[in-house]
Design a protein around this motif. Sequence first.
Motif, short mmCIF file in Angstrom:
data_model
loop_
_atom_site.label_atom_id
_atom_site.label_comp_id
_atom_site.label_asym_id
_atom_site.label_seq_id
_atom_site.Cartn_x
_atom_site.Cartn_y
_atom_site.Cartn_z
N GLY A 177 0.70 -1.11 0.07
CA GLY A 177 0.07 0.00 -0.14
C GLY A 177 0.69 1.32 0.01
O GLY A 177 0.25 2.40 0.02
N THR A 178 2.18 1.16 -0.17
CA THR A 178 3.05 2.13 -0.19
C THR A 178 3.11 2.99 -1.68
O THR A 178 2.94 2.19 -2.53
CB THR A 178 4.40 1.87 0.34
N MET A 215 -0.54 9.61 1.35
CA MET A 215 -1.29 9.87 0.82
C MET A 215 -1.79 11.51 0.74
O MET A 215 -2.23 12.12 0.01
CB MET A 215 -2.74 9.08 1.30
N ASP A 216 -1.43 11.92 2.07
CA ASP A 216 -1.72 13.26 2.51
C ASP A 216 -0.58 14.21 1.37
O ASP A 216 -1.09 15.23 1.31
CB ASP A 216 -1.29 13.73 3.75
N GLU A 217 0.74 13.62 1.26
CA GLU A 217 1.64 14.56 0.35
C GLU A 217 1.27 14.48 -0.82
O GLU A 217 1.98 15.34 -1.77
CB GLU A 217 3.01 14.02 0.92
N HIS A 266 2.65 17.01 -4.22
CA HIS A 266 3.56 16.53 -5.24
C HIS A 266 3.20 16.60 -6.54
O HIS A 266 3.98 16.69 -7.65
CB HIS A 266 4.39 15.40 -4.87
N ILE A 267 1.88 16.00 -6.94
CA ILE A 267 1.34 15.60 -7.98
C ILE A 267 1.12 17.12 -8.75
O ILE A 267 1.60 17.23 -10.17
CB ILE A 267 0.01 15.08 -7.97
N LYS A 268 0.56 17.78 -8.10
CA LYS A 268 0.50 19.53 -8.59
C LYS A 268 1.97 19.88 -9.29
O LYS A 268 1.93 20.66 -10.26
CB LYS A 268 -0.29 20.39 -7.71
N LEU A 293 -8.11 1.04 -2.85
CA LEU A 293 -6.85 1.73 -2.84
C LEU A 293 -6.59 2.34 -4.01
O LEU A 293 -6.39 3.84 -4.35
CB LEU A 293 -5.54 1.17 -2.25
N VAL A 294 -6.52 1.58 -5.14
CA VAL A 294 -6.31 2.44 -6.63
C VAL A 294 -7.16 3.48 -6.97
O VAL A 294 -6.79 4.37 -7.55
CB VAL A 294 -6.49 0.98 -7.58
#
Length: 149
Positions: free
Chosen positions: A71-72, A82-84, A88-90, A112-113
């Motif tokens: 799940g990492t 998941m919070d970060e 990062h994506i933006k 999860l996916v």
Amino acid sequence: MGMSTGGGGEGFLAEINVTPFVDVMLVLLIIFMVTAPMMTQGLEVDLPQTKAVTTLPKDSENIVLTIKKEGTLHIDEYTVTMDELPGHIKRLVTDQKKLMFLRADKEVPYGLVVQVMGVLKTAGVDKLGVVAEPDAPAKEEKTQARQKK
């Protein structure tokens, strides 16, 4: 019958000997050619298999998000939570107009996916590629087709 013995008045030779330089460059070229394929290592993920699969583009304009079976989350080789993830994506994908690919282990829960895909959508990712491996018969067909060529 005058023959000069090279004794006087010529001075220093003003030409540069490039042979050692060329030798060093050829050795470096060979070293980089041998090591470059080994540098494209990734994270170990057991991908799901499907019949219609195209290869993942190898250029630097792609960001690969990997979900391991524990799940990492990993952006390329860097672990994120998941919070970060939205920040990062933006910064990496949306602002720089890069392509995004999702690799998930086949044992990762579907929920999860979908959750990660929702986070990517809210972060501004419009196009998302999903990475899979060809199934065993498709792999054999591709290998046989390459050998015939």
